[in-house]
Design an enzyme around this catalytic site. Structure first.
Site, PDB file in Angstrom:
ATOM      1  N   GLU A 184      -2.398   7.864   0.056  1.00  0.00           N
ATOM      2  CA  GLU A 184      -1.709   8.390  -1.116  1.00  0.00           C
ATOM      3  C   GLU A 184      -2.148   9.985  -1.437  1.00  0.00           C
ATOM      4  OE1 GLU A 184      -2.056   5.985  -4.520  1.00  0.00           O
ATOM      5  OE2 GLU A 184      -0.340   5.014  -3.800  1.00  0.00           O
ATOM      6  N   GLU A 253       3.041  -0.501  -0.812  1.00  0.00           N
ATOM      7  CA  GLU A 253       2.633  -1.035  -2.002  1.00  0.00           C
ATOM      8  C   GLU A 253       4.000  -1.136  -2.987  1.00  0.00           C
ATOM      9  OE1 GLU A 253      -0.637   0.892  -3.827  1.00  0.00           O
ATOM     10  OE2 GLU A 253      -1.690   1.170  -1.878  1.00  0.00           O
TER      11      GLU A 253
END
Ligand SMILES: *[C@@H]1O[C@H](CO)[C@@H](O)[C@H](O)[C@H]1NC(C)=O
Ligand SMILES: *[C@@H]1O[C@H](CO)[C@@H](O)[C@H](O)[C@H]1NC(C)=O
Ligand SMILES: *[C@@H]1O[C@H](CO)[C@@H](O)[C@H](O)[C@H]1NC(C)=O
Ligand SMILES: *[C@@H]1O[C@H](CO)[C@@H](O)[C@H](O)[C@H]1NC(C)=O
Ligand SMILES: *[C@@H]1O[C@H](CO)[C@@H](O)[C@H](O)[C@H]1NC(C)=O
Ligand SMILES: *[C@@H]1O[C@H](CO)[C@@H](O)[C@H](O)[C@H]1NC(C)=O
Ligand SMILES: *[C@@H]1O[C@H](CO)[C@@H](O)[C@H](O)[C@H]1NC(C)=O
Ligand SMILES: *[C@@H]1O[C@H](CO)[C@@H](O)[C@H](O)[C@H]1NC(C)=O
Ligand SMILES: *[C@@H]1O[C@H](CO)[C@@H](O)[C@H](O)[C@H]1NC(C)=O
Ligand SMILES: *[C@@H]1O[C@H](CO)[C@@H](O)[C@H](O)[C@H]1NC(C)=O
Ligand SMILES: *[C@@H]1O[C@H](CO)[C@@H](O)[C@H](O)[C@H]1NC(C)=O
Ligand SMILES: *[C@@H]1O[C@H](CO)[C@@H](O)[C@H](O)[C@H]1NC(C)=O
Length: 850
Positions: A184, A253
Site C-alpha cells: 500500500e 484485501e
C-alpha cells in the site's frame, strides 16, 4: 550392501522426475493466473501465523479449505523474525516454514506477502524498531545511505532463500504461487518526494531480481512497473482495473470485518455485503480474491499496532479469534464460493458481455463456443428490491444483491439471502481453580503471590536529564513503561496549604497512556485515543510542605503501524505544570527529570513461568484490590473440557497478562462511547467501518485468548501486572462454546443443494429447507423456538409475528430432536400453508446443542 547402479540411477531419475513433475509453472494473462497451462479462479484467505499458535494452524487451514478456499495468504513479520540485526528467529508462532508446509499438506496454494513493511495493525508495521536507530535511516524511501533499502533487501533475500531451500515456491513444486513486495505504498509515495517514486521502482526491481519463478505483486501501487502485477485493497474492487492490460484483476484485501481499538465501538460487516462485494468482483472479471482477514487471531504480547489496537485481532473474520467458524458468515461465503466455482470454467474460458436489466440492474453473461452459459445478475439499488427479466425468466433480486446462475437459468445463490445457520456462542465462566489443594482445608481458596511495585525510581536511575525525553526513543520498545520523575519543594507560605484549595497538575503527552503519582499515591490516569494521540491530564493533587515526589508512568499501547514517516511519531510527555501556587503556575517541563526504563517486575522476570525466586512475593488468599502497580501470581488448573479459552478481565484496570511465561497480551477493558451504535445493521449500500457498530458504552475487549496448548495438566502459572487497580478475585477463565444453532429461511429462497448441483436439480431444489447441524459429538436436545409464519429478529432473539403456525415446534421436534443434524422442508404437508394466505412465510428455528 551396494545398491546396483542401475537401480540407483533409476531411483535417482524417478526422484528427479517426480520433483520436476510437481513443479508448477505459474504465469498469467489478462484474465487470470495460469497454473500449468490452466486458468485459475482463486479464493484466498489471510491467516497470519504469529496471530495464532502452531497447534491451531492445521485446523485453521482445514476450516478454510472446508469453506471453499483455495489459497492461504500471509504477511511475513520482519520484526518477529529479526529481533536484532542479523539475528533471526523462526521458532514457535514464527515458524514460517512449518506454516507454509501445513498449507502445502492441505493441498492448497499460498500467497506470501513479504513486504517487509506490512502495516497489518502490527507494531511498527512489521519493521524492526532497531532499524529506526541505525543512523541515517528513513523507512520506505530512497535515502542516504540507503540503510532501509540495504536491510530491506537483506531480509527479503533471507526469506526468499529460506523458501527456496525448503522448495516452497510453486516453481520448485511448493505451494507459493505469488509473492508481494512493499505494501500500500501508493497512498504515501508523494509524501516522500522524488525519493518515493525511486524507492518504489527499486523495490519492484529488487524483488524481481530474486528470481523466485512466480509472479510478484504490489498492492495499492498506482505506478507499479510492468514487471509486477498491481492489485487492489478495498471493501469493493469490482471497478478496479490493473495498470497494464496484460495483467489479471487481483483483489489482495477484501475486509470482511474491521480491527478494533481500545476504547472504540465494535464494527461489523454483514455477510450479505461481503458476499455482494465478492460476487460483483467476479461478475466484473476478477480472478483472485483474498479475505483480509479470514482468521484474524490475536495480537499476543505487545505485538499490536496502532496505537491502541486491541489484543484481539478477531476482525469479525469468517473464522473467529478462537478458531471457530463464525456463522452464518463462514457458511454463507462457503456457499458463495461453491456457486462461483460452478461457473469457473465458463468464466475463465468464455466471453463476457454485460446487459442492462434496469436503471441499477445489470447482468454479466459468460458464454463459450460449446453453448455453455453462466450469468451474474445484480441489483445495485441500495434501497429497493427488484424483479428483473433475464432471458425470458423473472428473478427476484433483493436490494444490493447478486444472483449467480451457473447455467443462465437457475439462480443457485443470492448474496442477500442468507440461509446458512447461525450458531449461539457463549463464554461460559469458570472460576480459577487452584492447582494445589491447600493442606489447611481451605481448598476453595486460591493462594496468590503478590508483589507491589514502588511508584517511581525503583532502583538506581537510568539517567537524569534536563527536560522531557521522547518515550519510544528512550525505551526502544523493550518495554511499554517509562518513569518520568522529579520533585518539587513547597514552602510553608503557600496559601493552598491553609486555605483548603488544591493545586492542579496539568500534563500533555504525545501518547499513549499515563498514570500520575504524587508522593506515592495514584492521582489520576489519562490516555489518548488513536485519532488524536496528544492528550492532556488535569487533576487536583495534594502537596505537603517540603519536598514532594512527582512520578509519572508513561505507557505505549501499540506502536504506529502506517502513514508517511510513521516511525518518527514518538510518544511520551511534552509538558508538565502545576497551578495554584502563590506565584501562579510552575512549569516543571524544564526541570531535572530522573528516568527509569521499565518496571521492577519486568526486570526481575516475574512474568516467567519459572524461576520466580527473586521477588519478595507475599503469599495470601486475600490479594489486595484497587491496588496500583501490583503483580499477581496464581497457580491454576486448566478449565475443564476442550473448548477454546478466554481470560475474563472485566473487573481489572489495565495491564499485562501471561500464562506459563507465554504472553497473553495487554488487557484494558476500556469503555467505548455511549453513542454511535446501531440496533440492526442494514446491509444495503456501501459499507464503511462506522456503519454497523455495536458495544456502545461497554468495554471494547473483555476476553483475552489463552490458547489451550499453553496449558499444562496442572500447576499453570498465571501472572498479571495491574497498573491502576482491579479486583483479582474476579478474574475468570471462560470457555467459548457453541451451545445452540439457529436458522431462518423464507419460503421463496432458492434453497438449492449446492453440493450436488446440477445432478440434484430436480424439483426438490426449489423447496426451501432449514438445515441445522450441532457441533460434532453433540445433538439437538431442545427446540427453544420454532415459528412458521412471519417471525422476526435474529439468532438468540427471534419473536413470533402475527402469523404463526402453532404446530411449528412439534414439527421441528419430530425431525430434529436427538439428531446431530436435520433438515426441515417448508412444505404444505408439514406446515399450515393456509394460515395467513397473503403473508410470505418463513421458518425460524433456534435449538440447543448438548
Ligand atoms: C509457463 O507458461 C507460460 C504460459 O503458459 C509459457 O509461456 C512459458 O513458456 C512456460 N514456462 C515454462 C518454464 O514452462
Ligand atoms: C457494459 O460495460 C461497459 C464497460 O464497462 C459500460 O460502458 C457499459 O455501459 C455497460 N453496458 C451496460 C448495458 O451495462
Ligand atoms: C425470449 O422470448 C422471445 C419471444 O417469445 C423469443 O424470441 C426469445 O428467443 C426468447 N429468448 C430466450 C433467451 O429464450
Ligand atoms: C505549561 O505552561 C506553559 C507556560 O505557560 C504552557 O506553554 C504550557 O502549555 C503549559 N502546559 C500544560 C500541560 O498546561
Ligand atoms: C479522541 O480525543 C479527542 C481529543 O481528546 C476528542 O476530541 C475525540 O472526540 C476523541 N475521539 C474518540 C473517538 O473518542
Ligand atoms: C528520536 O531520536 C532520533 C535520533 O535517534 C531523533 O532524530 C528524533 O528526533 C527523536 N524523536 C523524537 C520524537 O524526539
Ligand atoms: C487559595 O490560595 C491559592 C493560591 O494563592 C488561590 O489560587 C486560591 O484561589 C485560594 N483558594 C481559596 C479557596 O481561597
Ligand atoms: C516566587 O516568586 C518569587 C519572586 O519572583 C521567587 O523569589 C520565589 O522563588 C518564587 N517561588 C517559587 C516557589 O517559585
Ligand atoms: C540536574 O541534574 C544534573 C545531574 O544530576 C546536575 O548536575 C544538575 O545540577 C541538576 N540541575 C538542576 C537545575 O537541578
Ligand atoms: C437438470 O435436470 C434435467 C433433468 O433431470 C437435466 O436434463 C439437466 O441437464 C439438469 N441440469 C440443468 C442445468 O438443468
Ligand atoms: C426428492 O425428494 C424425495 C424425498 O426426499 C426423493 O425420494 C426424490 O428422489 C427427490 N427427487 C429428486 C429429483 O432429487
Ligand atoms: C396441528 O397439530 C394438530 C394436533 O397434533 C393436528 O390435529 C393438526 O392437523 C395439525 N395441523 C397441521 C396443519 O398440521
Amino acid at each position: 550392501m551396494k545398491l546396483p547402479w542401475l537401480l540407483f540411477s533409476l531411483l535417482l531419475s524417478l526422484t528427479l522426475w517426480s520433483a520436476m513433475a510437481m513443479a508448477s509453472n505459474v504465469s498469467y494473462d489478462s484474465r487470470s493466473l495460469i497454473i500449468d497451462g490452466q486458468r485459475k479462479l482463486l479464493i484466498s484467505a489471510a491467516i497470519h501465523y504469529p496471530r495464532s499458535v502452531p497447534g491451531m494452524w492445521p485446523n485453521l487451514v482445514q476450516t478454510a479449505k472446508e469453506g471453499g478456499v483455495d489459497v492461504i495468504e500471509t504477511y511475513v513479520f520482519w520484526n518477529g523474525h529479526e529481533p536484532s540485526p542479523g539475528n533471526y528467529y523462526f521458532g514457535g508462532r514464527y515458524d514460517l516454514v512449518k506454516f507454509v508446509k501445513i498449507v502445502e499438506q492441505a493441498g492448497m496454494y499460498l500467497i506470501l506477502r513479504i513486504g517487509p513493511f506490512v502495516a497489518a495493525e502490527w507494531y511498527f508495521g512489521g519493521v524492526p524498531v532497531w532499524l529506526h536507530y541505525v543512523p541515517g535511516t528513513v523507512f520506505r524511501t530512497e535515502n542516504e545511505p540507503f540503510k532501509f533499502q540495504y536491510h530491506m533487501q537483506k531480509f527479503t533475500a533471507f526469506i526468499v532463500n529460506l523458501m527456496k531451500q525448503e522448495k516452497l515456491f510453486a516453481s520448485q513444486g511448493g505451494p507459493i504461487i505469488l509473492a508481494q513486495i512493499e505494501n500500500e505504498y501508493g497512498y504515501y509515495e508523494k509524501d516522500y518526494g522524488d525519493g518515493g517514486k525511486q524507492y518504489a521502482m527499486w523495490a519492484a526491481s529488487m524483488a524481481v531480481s530474486q528470481n523466485i519463478g512466480v509472479p510478484w505483486i504490489m498492492c495499492q501501487q498506482f505506478d507499479a512497473p510492468e514487471s509486477v502485477i498491481n492489485t487492489c485493497n478495498s471493501f469493493y474492487c469490482d471497478q478496479f482495473t490493473p495498470i497494464y492490460p496484460n495483467k489479471p484483476k487481483i483483489w489482495t484485501e477484501n475486509w470482511p470485518g474491521w480491527f478494533q481499538t481500545f476504547g472504540a465501538r465494535n464494527p461489523h460487516r454483514p455477510a450479505e455485503d461481503i458476499a455482494y462485494s465478492v460476487a460483483r468482483f467476479f461478475q466484473k472479471g476478477g480472478s483472485v480474491q483474498n479475505y483480509y482477514m479470514y482468521h484474524g487471531g490475536t495480537n499476543f504480547g505487545r505485538t499490536s499496532g496502532g496505537p491502541f489496537i486491541t489484543t484481539s485481532y478477531d476482525y469479525e473474520a469468517p473464522i473467529d479469534e478462537y478458531g471457530l467458524p463464525r456463522l452464518p458468515k463462514w457458511g454463507h461465503l462457503k456457499q458463495l464460493h461453491r456457486a462461483i466455482k460452478l461457473c469457473e470454467h465458463i468464466m475463465l474460458n468464455g466471453e463476457r458481455i454485460n446487459v442492462s436489466l434496469g436503471p441499477s440492474q445489470e447482468a454479466d453473461v459468460y458464454t463459450d463456443s460449446s453453448g455453455a452459459c453462466a450469468a451474474f445478475i445484480a441489483n445495485m439499488d441500495d434501497k429497493n428490491d427488484k424483479t428483473v427479466e433475464f432471458r425470458n425468466v423473472s428473478y427476484h433480486l433483493p436490494a444490493w444483491s447478486v444472483s449467480i446462475l451457473p447455467d443462465c437459468k437457475n439462480a443457485v445463490f443470492n448474496t442477500a439471502k442468507v440461509g446458512y445457520q447461525s450458531s449461539v456462542v457463549e463464554m461460559l465462566p469458570e472460576s480459577l481453580q487452584p492447582s494445589v489443594v491447600s493442606p489447611d482445608k481451605s481448598f476453595k481458596d486460591l493462594k496468590w503471590d503478590v508483589f507491589v511495585e514502588k511508584p517511581g525510581i525503583w532502583a538506581e536511575a537510568d539517567f537524569v536529564k534536563n527536560g522531557l525525553v521522547d518515550h519510544i526513543n528512550t525505551t526502544k520498545f523493550t518495554t511499554d513503561y517509562l518513569w518520568y520523575t522529579t520533585s518539587i519543594f513547597v514552602g510553608e507560605t503557600e496559601a493552598f496549604l491553609k486555605n483548603g484549595s488544591s493545586p492542579v497538575l496539568l500534563i500533555e503527552s504525545k501518547g499513549h497512556a499515563l498514570h500520575a503519582f504524587v508522593n506515592q499515591e495514584l492521582q489520576a490516569s489519562a490516555s489518548g485515543n488513536g485519532t488524536h494521540p496528544p492528550f492532556k491530564l488535569k487533576t487536583p493533587i495534594s502537596l505537603k510542605a517540603g519536598k514532594n515526589e512527582i512520578a509519572l508512568l508513561s505507557m505505549t499501547v501499540g506502536l504506529q503501524n502506517a502513514g508517511s514517516f510513521y516511525e518518527w511519531v514518538g510518544a511520551g510527555l511534552t509538558s508538565v505544570n502545576i497551578t495554584g501556587f502563590n506565584n501562579g503556575t510552575i512549569d516543571l517541563s524544564a526541570y531535572n527529570w530522573t528516568y527509569k526504563i521499565g518496571l521492577q517486575g519486568e526486570h526481575l522476570g516475574l512474568y516467567k513461568g519459572d524461576g520466580l525466586g527473586n521477588a519478595n512475593w507475599v503469599l495470601t488468599s486475600e490479594p489486595p484490590r484497587k491496588q496500583p502497580l501490583t503483580w499477581y501470581k496464581v497457580n491454576v488448573d486448566p478449565p475443564p473440557g476442550d473448548e477454546p479459552i478466554g481470560l475474563d478481565m472485566i473487573d481489572m484496570g489495565k495491564g499485562l497478562a501471561w500464562l506459563n511465561g507465554e504472553e497473553i497480551g495487554r488487557y484494558w477493558p476500556r469503555k467505548s462511547p455511549n453513542h454511535g451504535c446501531v440496533k440492526e445493521c442494514n446491509y444495503r449500500g456501501k459499507f464503511d467501518p462506522d456503519k454497523c457498530n455495536t458495544g456502545c458504552g461497554g468495554p471494547t475487549q473483555r476476553w483475552y485468548h489463552v490458547p489451550r496448548s499453553w496449558f499444562k495438566q496442572s500447576g499453570n502459572v498465571l501472572v498479571i501486572f495491574e497498573e491502576k487497580g482491579g479486583d483479582p478475585l474476579k478474574i475468570k477463565f471462560s470457555r467459548r462454546k457453541i451451545t445452540g444453532v439457529c436458522a431462518i429461511v423464507a419460503e421463496n429462497y432458492p434453497s438449492i443443494d449446492l453440493e450436488s448441483w446440477p445432478e440434484g436439480n430436480g424439483s426438490n431444489n426449489t423447496i426451501a429447507t432449514v438445515h441445522l447441524r450441532c457441533p460434532e459429538g453433540t445433538h439437538i436436545s431442545t427446540v427453544n423456538f420454532a415459528s412458521f409464519g412471519n417471525p422476526t429478529g435474529s439468532c438468540g432473539s427471534y419473536t413470533q409475528g402475527n402469523c404463526h403456525d402453532p404446530n411449528s415446534t412439534s414439527v421441528v421436534e419430530k425431525v430434529c430432536l436427538n439428531q446431530n443434524k436435520c433438515a426441515i422442508e417448508l412444505t404444505e404437508e408439514k406446515f399450515n400453508e393456509d394460515l395467513c394466505p397473503s403473508v410470505p412465510k418463513k421458518l425460524a428455528v433456534e435449538a440447543v446443542c448438548s
